[in-house]
Design a protein around this motif. Structure first.
Motif, PDB file in Angstrom:
ATOM      1  N   LEU A  28      28.960  30.207  26.011  1.00 31.35           N
ATOM      2  CA  LEU A  28      30.064  29.289  26.315  1.00 31.35           C
ATOM      3  C   LEU A  28      30.410  28.460  25.082  1.00 31.35           C
ATOM      4  CD1 LEU A  28      31.943  27.803  28.345  1.00 31.35           C
ATOM      5  CD2 LEU A  28      30.022  26.270  28.833  1.00 31.35           C
ATOM      6  N   LEU A  29      29.397  27.911  24.443  1.00 29.89           N
ATOM      7  CA  LEU A  29      29.659  27.072  23.266  1.00 29.89           C
ATOM      8  C   LEU A  29      30.319  27.906  22.166  1.00 29.89           C
ATOM      9  CD1 LEU A  29      29.455  24.485  21.627  1.00 29.89           C
ATOM     10  CD2 LEU A  29      27.119  25.131  20.995  1.00 29.89           C
ATOM     11  N   SER A  30      29.783  29.085  21.939  1.00 29.78           N
ATOM     12  CA  SER A  30      30.335  29.892  20.853  1.00 29.78           C
ATOM     13  C   SER A  30      31.792  30.282  21.136  1.00 29.78           C
ATOM     14  CB  SER A  30      29.408  31.094  20.649  1.00 29.78           C
ATOM     15  OG  SER A  30      30.124  32.207  20.298  1.00 29.78           O
ATOM     16  N   ILE A  31      32.108  30.602  22.385  1.00 26.62           N
ATOM     17  CA  ILE A  31      33.492  30.959  22.732  1.00 26.62           C
ATOM     18  C   ILE A  31      34.414  29.747  22.558  1.00 26.62           C
ATOM     19  CG2 ILE A  31      35.019  31.620  24.629  1.00 26.62           C
ATOM     20  CD1 ILE A  31      32.638  33.231  25.781  1.00 26.62           C
ATOM     21  N   CYS A  32      33.952  28.592  23.029  1.00 30.34           N
ATOM     22  CA  CYS A  32      34.803  27.387  22.946  1.00 30.34           C
ATOM     23  C   CYS A  32      34.990  26.951  21.496  1.00 30.34           C
ATOM     24  CB  CYS A  32      34.200  26.243  23.754  1.00 30.34           C
ATOM     25  SG  CYS A  32      34.282  26.537  25.529  1.00 30.34           S
ATOM     26  N   ALA A  33      34.020  27.274  20.655  1.00 32.20           N
ATOM     27  CA  ALA A  33      34.138  26.889  19.251  1.00 32.20           C
ATOM     28  C   ALA A  33      35.028  27.869  18.488  1.00 32.20           C
ATOM     29  CB  ALA A  33      32.752  26.848  18.611  1.00 32.20           C
ATOM     30  N   ASN A  34      35.094  29.110  18.947  1.00 31.85           N
ATOM     31  CA  ASN A  34      35.845  30.116  18.193  1.00 31.85           C
ATOM     32  C   ASN A  34      37.221  30.398  18.777  1.00 31.85           C
ATOM     33  OD1 ASN A  34      33.922  30.686  16.072  1.00 31.85           O
ATOM     34  ND2 ASN A  34      32.612  31.322  17.753  1.00 31.85           N
ATOM     35  N   ASP A  35      37.253  30.970  19.982  1.00 33.45           N
ATOM     36  CA  ASP A  35      38.562  31.312  20.561  1.00 33.45           C
ATOM     37  C   ASP A  35      39.224  30.117  21.243  1.00 33.45           C
ATOM     38  OD1 ASP A  35      37.985  33.867  19.840  1.00 33.45           O
ATOM     39  OD2 ASP A  35      37.313  34.496  21.837  1.00 33.45           O
ATOM     40  N   GLY A  36      38.401  29.305  21.889  1.00 33.61           N
ATOM     41  CA  GLY A  36      38.964  28.196  22.678  1.00 33.61           C
ATOM     42  C   GLY A  36      39.506  28.637  24.035  1.00 33.61           C
ATOM     43  N   PHE A  37      39.500  29.942  24.316  1.00 38.25           N
ATOM     44  CA  PHE A  37      40.000  30.503  25.585  1.00 38.25           C
ATOM     45  C   PHE A  37      38.994  31.522  26.105  1.00 38.25           C
ATOM     46  CE2 PHE A  37      44.283  29.106  24.551  1.00 38.25           C
ATOM     47  CZ  PHE A  37      44.937  29.069  25.770  1.00 38.25           C
ATOM     48  N   PHE A  38      38.770  31.567  27.404  1.00 36.27           N
ATOM     49  CA  PHE A  38      37.936  32.634  27.963  1.00 36.27           C
ATOM     50  C   PHE A  38      38.273  32.837  29.439  1.00 36.27           C
ATOM     51  CE2 PHE A  38      35.649  28.667  28.588  1.00 36.27           C
ATOM     52  CZ  PHE A  38      35.083  28.773  29.846  1.00 36.27           C
ATOM     53  N   TRP A  39      37.796  33.960  29.966  1.00 37.86           N
ATOM     54  CA  TRP A  39      37.938  34.238  31.397  1.00 37.86           C
ATOM     55  C   TRP A  39      36.725  33.717  32.135  1.00 37.86           C
ATOM     56  CZ3 TRP A  39      42.482  35.496  32.990  1.00 37.86           C
ATOM     57  CH2 TRP A  39      43.327  36.302  32.209  1.00 37.86           C
ATOM     58  N   LEU A  40      36.962  33.053  33.243  1.00 35.36           N
ATOM     59  CA  LEU A  40      35.868  32.618  34.105  1.00 35.36           C
ATOM     60  C   LEU A  40      36.011  33.393  35.410  1.00 35.36           C
ATOM     61  CD1 LEU A  40      33.479  30.650  34.489  1.00 35.36           C
ATOM     62  CD2 LEU A  40      35.112  29.074  35.540  1.00 35.36           C
ATOM     63  N   GLU A  41      35.036  34.252  35.654  1.00 36.89           N
ATOM     64  CA  GLU A  41      35.138  35.123  36.830  1.00 36.89           C
ATOM     65  C   GLU A  41      34.464  34.450  38.022  1.00 36.89           C
ATOM     66  OE1 GLU A  41      33.968  39.121  35.853  1.00 36.89           O
ATOM     67  OE2 GLU A  41      33.769  39.579  37.983  1.00 36.89           O
ATOM     68  N   ALA A  42      35.200  34.373  39.117  1.00 42.36           N
ATOM     69  CA  ALA A  42      34.653  33.721  40.313  1.00 42.36           C
ATOM     70  C   ALA A  42      34.528  34.760  41.420  1.00 42.36           C
ATOM     71  CB  ALA A  42      35.602  32.620  40.761  1.00 42.36           C
ATOM     72  N   ASP A  43      33.405  34.757  42.146  1.00 40.66           N
ATOM     73  CA  ASP A  43      33.305  35.657  43.301  1.00 40.66           C
ATOM     74  C   ASP A  43      34.350  35.222  44.312  1.00 40.66           C
ATOM     75  OD1 ASP A  43      31.250  36.999  42.145  1.00 40.66           O
ATOM     76  OD2 ASP A  43      29.706  35.734  43.070  1.00 40.66           O
ATOM     77  N   GLN A  44      34.960  36.228  44.949  1.00 46.71           N
ATOM     78  CA  GLN A  44      36.054  35.937  45.880  1.00 46.71           C
ATOM     79  C   GLN A  44      35.632  35.020  47.023  1.00 46.71           C
ATOM     80  OE1 GLN A  44      37.713  39.871  46.226  1.00 46.71           O
ATOM     81  NE2 GLN A  44      39.437  38.971  47.356  1.00 46.71           N
ATOM     82  N   ASP A  45      34.366  35.187  47.469  1.00 50.53           N
ATOM     83  CA  ASP A  45      33.944  34.360  48.601  1.00 50.53           C
ATOM     84  C   ASP A  45      33.214  33.087  48.181  1.00 50.53           C
ATOM     85  OD1 ASP A  45      31.813  35.672  47.668  1.00 50.53           O
ATOM     86  OD2 ASP A  45      31.292  36.731  49.524  1.00 50.53           O
ATOM     87  N   SER A  46      33.216  32.791  46.875  1.00 48.07           N
ATOM     88  CA  SER A  46      32.646  31.510  46.432  1.00 48.07           C
ATOM     89  C   SER A  46      33.657  30.398  46.722  1.00 48.07           C
ATOM     90  CB  SER A  46      32.356  31.562  44.930  1.00 48.07           C
ATOM     91  OG  SER A  46      33.579  31.661  44.217  1.00 48.07           O
ATOM     92  N   GLU A  47      33.216  29.140  46.613  1.00 47.50           N
ATOM     93  CA  GLU A  47      34.134  28.022  46.835  1.00 47.50           C
ATOM     94  C   GLU A  47      35.306  28.099  45.863  1.00 47.50           C
ATOM     95  OE1 GLU A  47      34.040  25.910  49.390  1.00 47.50           O
ATOM     96  OE2 GLU A  47      32.397  27.250  49.964  1.00 47.50           O
TER      97      GLU A  47
END
Ligand SMILES: O=C(O)CCC(=O)C(=O)O
Ligand SMILES: [Fe+2]
Length: 430
Positions: free
Chosen positions: A29-48
């Motif tokens: 997470l830190l490396s992505i936020c430091a480099n791209d600044g954008f990422f996909w966050l995958e959520a299970d369909q039945d999660s909150e």
């Protein structure tokens, strides 16, 4: 429309792996936020979170089905406080090409949904009022996910000065956070409409859309790239406030929306939870000045939304007596925004002898508390091995509305049409 843009290759994090902190999720997470600044966050369909996304996607369509007249009763300029509630009609600000933008939006403020005893009652069309409780529930879910990400970032950043990220987003303290619903009606393919290049003002943006059109700027490739929508995934990006709170260890990346070649004549929907700091959180600006988060928010939103007559006035400030062309101030023949960006970088790159960064300021352009607005900040020092595009993202982020005039000004300076622009040295960043 010729489609010469590539597709952004963004990394994916699963919410469950961040929760359990497995597979080095926090470090990634830190490396992505430091480099791209954008990422996909995958959520299970039945999660909150999955349920929140499904509900809000449906709400988004229903909200824009109501008569525009009803939404127009709640103009964002005067609804609630903090410029984070109410309606903005399409075509009222400059879009991605300098001509009027191609989207309307409606914001539902966090405070009225979730802060106990908040003195401002939620106002809005009956669909918003009737579904207030559901929206509060789902917004709390999003905010909780945001807090999880901030805690994981603090953990990975390590040093004591980065341990306050979650407390600067205390769920019971007023903030400018909002749920924001967007509609790009009847997109015409071509160089008009869209959503101006910008960085987001807040902490983290959680965006959901199933329609293409969003592009992210890739500094190393010097190119805009399409984001291909993904079902059950939120597109998360770092905003300016989080970049500022982490001394720019995290990147707030430039993005925009333009009509996608496949979407001619169609309507695009998107919605986002804009997680922002509590109103009183201190943010240290590039020049060392400390602003309360709410002040920073108001400044930047005003830049996006400055009325046309103010912009015309600013054309006077920026470009001598050039008669105001408003948002659509024409570029000279042969120049478009991207050519001008290159010109700006060319100019920046020539300054390799400089110690430290430089920032360009224009006095009193906005009615800001200290009378100055940073327009361009270039850092790390020119010639450093680190990226200087980051600073440029700050330029576009802050400039927003004024971007084209600023670029034009640079170009005139570069071409020798004008011989002075006001530059002020700032402290180099550590
Ligand atoms: O509509 C989109 O996909 C992006 C919107 C956006 O960037 C914003 O509202 O800040
Ligand atoms: Fe954005």
């Amino acid at each position: 429309m010729e489609n010469h843009y590539g597709v952004a290759n963004l990394q994916t994090l699963r919410l469950a792996e961040l929760e359990a902190d497995i597979d080095k999720a926090s470090e990634r997470l830190l490396s992505i936020c430091a480099n791209d600044g954008f990422f996909w966050l995958e959520a299970d369909q039945d999660s909150e979170l999955g349920k929140a996304i499904a509900y809000l996607a449906d709400f988004n369509e229903r909200l824009f089905d109501i008569e525009e007249e009803e939404k127009r009763r709640y103009p964002f300029e005067t609804t609630g406080r903090g410029l984070c509630s109410g309606f903005k009609a399409a075509g009222t600000e400059p879009g991605a090409f300098g001509t009027p933008d191609g989207f309307e939006l409606y914001m539902v403020p966090y405070n009225e949904l979730l802060i106990d005893n908040y003195p401002h009652e939620l106002v809005g069309p009956s669909i918003v009022k009737n579904e207030q409780e559901k929206m509060a529930l789902h917004t709390a879910t999003y905010h909780g996910v945001g807090l999880l990400l901030l805690n994981r970032l603090s953990q990975s950043l390590g040093q004591p000065q980065y341990q306050h990220l979650a407390s600067a987003h205390d769920p019971q303290v007023p903030t400018t956070s909002s749920l924001t619903f967007l509609k790009y009606p009847d997109q015409q393919v071509g160089n008009e409409g869209g959503h101006v290049s910008h960085t987001d003002v807040g902490t983290l943006t959680f965006l959901y859309t199933l329609s293409p059109g969003l592009q992210i700027y890739h500094p190393a490739r010097d190119a805009w790239e399409w984001v291909e929508p993904r079902r059950n995934c939120l597109l998360v990006n770092v905003g300016d406030s989080l970049a500022l709170m982490t001394d720019r260890k995290l990147r707030s990346s430039l993005h925009r929306v333009i009509p996608h070649p496949s979407t001619g004549g169609t309507t695009r929907h998107s919605f986002a939870y804009f997680m922002r700091p509590i109103e009183t959180a201190p943010l240290r600006m590039a020049g060392g000045q400390v602003l309360e988060s709410v002040e920073w928010h108001l400044r930047k939103i005003k830049v996006f939304g400055a009325p046309l007559e103010v912009q015309t006035e600013a054309n006077g400030v920026l470009l001598g007596d050039r008669s105001g062309g408003g948002a659509a101030a024409a570029f000279p023949d042969g120049y478009d925004a991207e050519t001008l960006m290159r010109l700006v970088f060319g100019f920046a790159a020539k300054d390799t002898g400089e110690e430290g960064g430089r920032c360009i300021t224009l006095e009193g352009m906005l009615n800001s508390t200290d009378g100055r607005v940073v327009l361009l900040q270039e850092y790390p020092p020119p010639g450093s091995h680190q990226s200087q595009w980051h600073g440029t993202a700050t330029l576009f982020g802050i400039v927003g509305y004024w971007m084209q005039e600023t670029l034009l000004l640079y170009m005139e300076y570069e071409l020798g049409v004008i011989d002075d622009i006001n530059t002020t040295p700032v402290q180099p960043l550590v």
